[in-house]
Design a protein around this motif. Structure first.
Motif, PDB file in Angstrom:
ATOM      1  N   PHE A 312       0.824  -1.206   0.000  1.00 54.06           N
ATOM      2  CA  PHE A 312       0.000   0.000   0.000  1.00 54.06           C
ATOM      3  C   PHE A 312       0.861   1.260   0.000  1.00 54.06           C
ATOM      4  CE2 PHE A 312      -1.761   3.424   2.678  1.00 54.06           C
ATOM      5  CZ  PHE A 312      -2.731   3.872   1.798  1.00 54.06           C
ATOM      6  N   PHE A 313       1.844   1.336   0.899  1.00 56.31           N
ATOM      7  CA  PHE A 313       2.667   2.545   0.987  1.00 56.31           C
ATOM      8  C   PHE A 313       3.500   2.746  -0.282  1.00 56.31           C
ATOM      9  CE2 PHE A 313       2.204   1.919   5.722  1.00 56.31           C
ATOM     10  CZ  PHE A 313       1.405   3.032   5.907  1.00 56.31           C
ATOM     11  N   TYR A 314       3.943   1.642  -0.883  1.00 58.37           N
ATOM     12  CA  TYR A 314       4.688   1.743  -2.151  1.00 58.37           C
ATOM     13  C   TYR A 314       3.800   2.323  -3.244  1.00 58.37           C
ATOM     14  CZ  TYR A 314       6.717   0.205  -6.586  1.00 58.37           C
ATOM     15  OH  TYR A 314       7.194   0.162  -7.876  1.00 58.37           O
ATOM     16  N   MET A 315       2.580   1.804  -3.362  1.00 62.25           N
ATOM     17  CA  MET A 315       1.685   2.277  -4.411  1.00 62.25           C
ATOM     18  C   MET A 315       1.200   3.691  -4.128  1.00 62.25           C
ATOM     19  SD  MET A 315      -0.482  -1.174  -5.409  1.00 62.25           S
ATOM     20  CE  MET A 315      -1.237  -0.396  -6.846  1.00 62.25           C
ATOM     21  N   LYS A 316       0.949   4.002  -2.850  1.00 66.23           N
ATOM     22  CA  LYS A 316       0.508   5.356  -2.497  1.00 66.23           C
ATOM     23  C   LYS A 316       1.600   6.373  -2.807  1.00 66.23           C
ATOM     24  CE  LYS A 316      -2.532   8.164  -0.673  1.00 66.23           C
ATOM     25  NZ  LYS A 316      -3.870   8.353  -1.292  1.00 66.23           N
ATOM     26  N   LYS A 317       2.840   6.026  -2.472  1.00 63.72           N
ATOM     27  CA  LYS A 317       3.964   6.922  -2.744  1.00 63.72           C
ATOM     28  C   LYS A 317       4.140   7.130  -4.240  1.00 63.72           C
ATOM     29  CE  LYS A 317       8.970   7.343  -1.985  1.00 63.72           C
ATOM     30  NZ  LYS A 317      10.164   6.678  -1.401  1.00 63.72           N
ATOM     31  N   ASN A 318       3.829   6.086  -5.026  1.00 63.51           N
ATOM     32  CA  ASN A 318       3.997   6.141  -6.481  1.00 63.51           C
ATOM     33  C   ASN A 318       2.644   6.216  -7.190  1.00 63.51           C
ATOM     34  OD1 ASN A 318       7.080   5.570  -6.921  1.00 63.51           O
ATOM     35  ND2 ASN A 318       6.420   4.103  -5.368  1.00 63.51           N
ATOM     36  N   GLN A 319       1.708   6.933  -6.588  1.00 66.47           N
ATOM     37  CA  GLN A 319       0.348   7.012  -7.112  1.00 66.47           C
ATOM     38  C   GLN A 319       0.317   7.520  -8.552  1.00 66.47           C
ATOM     39  OE1 GLN A 319      -3.461   7.906  -4.616  1.00 66.47           O
ATOM     40  NE2 GLN A 319      -2.604   9.876  -5.189  1.00 66.47           N
ATOM     41  N   ASP A 320       1.147   8.505  -8.871  1.00 63.85           N
ATOM     42  CA  ASP A 320       1.175   9.038 -10.236  1.00 63.85           C
ATOM     43  C   ASP A 320       1.665   7.998 -11.229  1.00 63.85           C
ATOM     44  OD1 ASP A 320       0.266  11.436  -9.261  1.00 63.85           O
ATOM     45  OD2 ASP A 320       2.228  12.412  -9.265  1.00 63.85           O
ATOM     46  N   ARG A 321       2.609   7.159 -10.809  1.00 65.20           N
ATOM     47  CA  ARG A 321       3.124   6.117 -11.697  1.00 65.20           C
ATOM     48  C   ARG A 321       2.051   5.057 -11.994  1.00 65.20           C
ATOM     49  NH1 ARG A 321       3.064   1.613 -13.024  1.00 65.20           N
ATOM     50  NH2 ARG A 321       4.580  -0.052 -13.007  1.00 65.20           N
ATOM     51  N   PHE A 322       1.147   4.788 -11.013  1.00 61.80           N
ATOM     52  CA  PHE A 322       0.086   3.811 -11.223  1.00 61.80           C
ATOM     53  C   PHE A 322      -1.163   4.433 -11.850  1.00 61.80           C
ATOM     54  CE2 PHE A 322       2.674   1.586  -8.062  1.00 61.80           C
ATOM     55  CZ  PHE A 322       2.781   0.349  -8.676  1.00 61.80           C
ATOM     56  N   GLY A 323      -1.212   5.759 -11.899  1.00 60.58           N
ATOM     57  CA  GLY A 323      -2.276   6.436 -12.627  1.00 60.58           C
ATOM     58  C   GLY A 323      -3.655   6.322 -12.030  1.00 60.58           C
ATOM     59  N   MET A 324      -3.726   6.088 -10.708  1.00 60.02           N
ATOM     60  CA  MET A 324      -5.045   5.932 -10.089  1.00 60.02           C
ATOM     61  C   MET A 324      -4.982   6.359  -8.628  1.00 60.02           C
ATOM     62  SD  MET A 324      -5.248   1.777  -9.491  1.00 60.02           S
ATOM     63  CE  MET A 324      -4.652   1.305 -11.110  1.00 60.02           C
ATOM     64  N   ASP A 325      -6.170   6.608  -8.055  1.00 64.05           N
ATOM     65  CA  ASP A 325      -6.258   6.890  -6.631  1.00 64.05           C
ATOM     66  C   ASP A 325      -5.960   5.607  -5.867  1.00 64.05           C
ATOM     67  OD1 ASP A 325      -7.044   9.535  -7.021  1.00 64.05           O
ATOM     68  OD2 ASP A 325      -9.172   9.011  -7.102  1.00 64.05           O
ATOM     69  N   ILE A 326      -4.968   5.636  -5.011  1.00 64.95           N
ATOM     70  CA  ILE A 326      -4.619   4.469  -4.209  1.00 64.95           C
ATOM     71  C   ILE A 326      -5.210   4.639  -2.815  1.00 64.95           C
ATOM     72  CG2 ILE A 326      -2.751   3.039  -3.301  1.00 64.95           C
ATOM     73  CD1 ILE A 326      -2.960   3.054  -6.377  1.00 64.95           C
ATOM     74  N   LYS A 327      -6.236   3.850  -2.520  1.00 62.40           N
ATOM     75  CA  LYS A 327      -6.914   3.921  -1.224  1.00 62.40           C
ATOM     76  C   LYS A 327      -6.807   2.572  -0.527  1.00 62.40           C
ATOM     77  CE  LYS A 327     -10.361   7.294  -2.792  1.00 62.40           C
ATOM     78  NZ  LYS A 327     -11.812   7.545  -2.980  1.00 62.40           N
ATOM     79  N   ILE A 328      -6.485   2.606   0.749  1.00 69.62           N
ATOM     80  CA  ILE A 328      -6.338   1.347   1.486  1.00 69.62           C
ATOM     81  C   ILE A 328      -7.665   0.602   1.536  1.00 69.62           C
ATOM     82  CG2 ILE A 328      -6.831   2.262   3.805  1.00 69.62           C
ATOM     83  CD1 ILE A 328      -4.335   0.530   4.701  1.00 69.62           C
ATOM     84  N   SER A 329      -8.780   1.312   1.514  1.00 71.97           N
ATOM     85  CA  SER A 329     -10.095   0.659   1.547  1.00 71.97           C
ATOM     86  C   SER A 329     -10.322  -0.168   0.289  1.00 71.97           C
ATOM     87  CB  SER A 329     -11.208   1.693   1.697  1.00 71.97           C
ATOM     88  OG  SER A 329     -11.154   2.648   0.645  1.00 71.97           O
ATOM     89  N   ASP A 330      -9.876   0.348  -0.875  1.00 73.69           N
ATOM     90  CA  ASP A 330     -10.035  -0.411  -2.113  1.00 73.69           C
ATOM     91  C   ASP A 330      -9.147  -1.646  -2.129  1.00 73.69           C
ATOM     92  OD1 ASP A 330     -11.848   1.449  -3.023  1.00 73.69           O
ATOM     93  OD2 ASP A 330     -10.379   2.594  -4.184  1.00 73.69           O
ATOM     94  N   LEU A 331      -7.905  -1.499  -1.649  1.00 79.98           N
ATOM     95  CA  LEU A 331      -7.000  -2.657  -1.597  1.00 79.98           C
ATOM     96  C   LEU A 331      -7.568  -3.726  -0.648  1.00 79.98           C
ATOM     97  CD1 LEU A 331      -3.381  -1.196  -1.567  1.00 79.98           C
ATOM     98  CD2 LEU A 331      -4.488  -2.495  -3.381  1.00 79.98           C
ATOM     99  N   LEU A 332      -8.176  -3.294   0.445  1.00 82.53           N
ATOM    100  CA  LEU A 332      -8.766  -4.249   1.383  1.00 82.53           C
ATOM    101  C   LEU A 332      -9.927  -5.010   0.749  1.00 82.53           C
ATOM    102  CD1 LEU A 332      -8.729  -2.195   4.704  1.00 82.53           C
ATOM    103  CD2 LEU A 332      -7.584  -4.390   4.318  1.00 82.53           C
ATOM    104  N   LYS A 333     -10.725  -4.325  -0.072  1.00 85.50           N
ATOM    105  CA  LYS A 333     -11.837  -5.011  -0.743  1.00 85.50           C
ATOM    106  C   LYS A 333     -11.326  -6.121  -1.645  1.00 85.50           C
ATOM    107  CE  LYS A 333     -14.682  -0.830  -0.823  1.00 85.50           C
ATOM    108  NZ  LYS A 333     -15.141   0.309  -1.661  1.00 85.50           N
ATOM    109  N   VAL A 334     -10.228  -5.838  -2.344  1.00 84.23           N
ATOM    110  CA  VAL A 334      -9.644  -6.845  -3.229  1.00 84.23           C
ATOM    111  C   VAL A 334      -9.002  -7.960  -2.403  1.00 84.23           C
ATOM    112  CG1 VAL A 334      -7.911  -7.271  -5.006  1.00 84.23           C
ATOM    113  CG2 VAL A 334      -9.285  -5.167  -5.070  1.00 84.23           C
ATOM    114  N   ALA A 335      -8.248  -7.582  -1.371  1.00 79.66           N
ATOM    115  CA  ALA A 335      -7.512  -8.565  -0.577  1.00 79.66           C
ATOM    116  C   ALA A 335      -8.437  -9.521   0.169  1.00 79.66           C
ATOM    117  CB  ALA A 335      -6.605  -7.850   0.420  1.00 79.66           C
ATOM    118  N   LYS A 336      -9.598  -9.030   0.589  1.00 86.35           N
ATOM    119  CA  LYS A 336     -10.509  -9.837   1.391  1.00 86.35           C
ATOM    120  C   LYS A 336     -11.542 -10.589   0.571  1.00 86.35           C
ATOM    121  CE  LYS A 336     -10.134  -7.184   5.688  1.00 86.35           C
ATOM    122  NZ  LYS A 336     -10.843  -6.417   6.720  1.00 86.35           N
ATOM    123  N   ALA A 337     -11.563 -10.369  -0.721  1.00 87.32           N
ATOM    124  CA  ALA A 337     -12.565 -11.012  -1.577  1.00 87.32           C
ATOM    125  C   ALA A 337     -12.388 -12.530  -1.575  1.00 87.32           C
ATOM    126  CB  ALA A 337     -12.455 -10.490  -3.000  1.00 87.32           C
TER     127      ALA A 337
END
Length: 337
Positions: A312-337
């Motif tokens: 999460f912190f890697y993607m948040k720090k590099n948010q512009d490189r990934f081209g999207m809003d990086i939210k821990i809530s969204d990552l949790l939805k994917v991780a817990k699916a």
């Protein structure tokens, strides 16, 4: 030096462009005939990042831009739906850019020479053959997903106005819909559990469309730490041949082009190249371990929490490189699916 670059995909073509004005004699090889030379996998990337890569070789990325994304629509397998705001994620004419990268270079099409023949003629052989890894020693522990994709034309309107994905249960892969202008799209999927063809066909049956082209190949998720050796004798690997795919997204375009830049900086010292690769892609191993544990149903969120936070912190720090809003809530939805 006299250098052979094997494979004219993203990594090989960009490397040809980077070395075009060097003091080296560089010759590219593409196993497909020129008329059959194609680009495998969807044409999604991040506009600001590709713009900078293109500037290094005097190209304007806007000449190849197709669709500027605003939102990515996500549907989870438990019917949870949400949107992710996009900032630079786009689709582009990947094949046209590849061909533009190599238009002024010497390319030998329709040939895949044996290693022993190349070693007699060249001082260096760069393996950019992607998943094939045709010239490097065989890996001991590979890990990959099969993928399948259609390019589809919609005469009566596209089903989605922007990017759309459906992650599969257990993060075993995902279905994607990537817009290609007013009436075209790439639809496809990659799935460890081999439901990718069914998911793609089900979407096609539901939304219709005329299939213009079909593609399929594996994509390597094994990360650089698992893809050694990076070099052997005169051969050195660049791009997916040494595992430059971000496993959480199945994304390889930007990581492979980053790998080319690292190689160009260290091409006279393979040991230094190896160290630079290890440093740059260190976090990829954590991403891979996280994804693989989910796929193999050997996942404990408590045990995985340190890696999850690192990702999460890697993607948040590099948010512009990934081209999207990086939210821990969204990552949790994917991780817990």
């Amino acid at each position: 030096m006299k250098i052979a670059v094997m494979g004219m995909g993203v990594a090989g073509s960009y490397l040809m462009a980077r070395l075009k004005n060097s003091n080296h004699e560089v010759i590219g090889y593409e196993r497909n005939r020129e008329e059959n030379h194609d680009s495998i996998c969807a044409w999604g990337t991040i506009k600001p990042v590709l713009t900078e890569f293109c500037k290094k070789v005097d190209r304007d990325f806007n000449d190849f831009l197709i669709h500027d994304g605003k939102n990515m629509h996500v549907k989870m397998n438990n019917d949870v739906k949400f949107d992710i705001g996009l900032h630079g994620m786009c689709t582009y004419d990947k094949l046209a850019l590849i061909k533009d990268f190599i238009k002024d270079s010497k390319i030998i099409y329709g040939e895949a020479p044996k290693l022993e023949d190349l070693e007699k003629e060249y001082d260096m052989i760069v393996d950019c053959t992607g998943f094939g890894r045709a010239y490097l020693p065989k890996m001991k522990d590979d890990f990959f997903l099969p993928t399948y994709e259609y390019k589809v034309e919609y005469e009566d309107g596209v089903p989605y106005d922007d990017f759309y994905i459906e992650p599969f249960p257990g993060m075993s892969g995902y279905f994607w819909y990537f817009p290609l202008g007013e009436k075209w799209a790439h639809i496809g999927a990659g799935d460890y559990n081999k439901q990718h063809i069914k998911a793609t066909d089900d979407f096609l049956k539901k939304h219709g469309g005329k299939v213009l082209k079909t593609k399929g190949r594996p994509i390597r998720l094994a990360t650089p730490d698992r893809c050694k050796p990076y070099y052997s004798g005169k051969v050195v690997g660049v791009g997916e041949s040494i595992g430059t795919v971000y496993a959480l997204l199945g994304e390889g375009i930007i990581p492979s082009m980053q790998c080319v830049d690292i190689f160009v900086e260290n091409m006279n010292d393979f040991a230094a190249y190896e160290k630079a690769i290890e440093k740059h892609y260190k976090v990829y191993a954590k991403v891979f371990n996280f994804v693989r544990a989910k796929i193999h149903k050997d996942f404990s969120f408590i045990k995985a929490l340190p890696d999850f936070l690192s990702i999460f912190f890697y993607m948040k720090k590099n948010q512009d490189r990934f081209g999207m809003d990086i939210k821990i809530s969204d990552l949790l939805k994917v991780a817990k699916a």
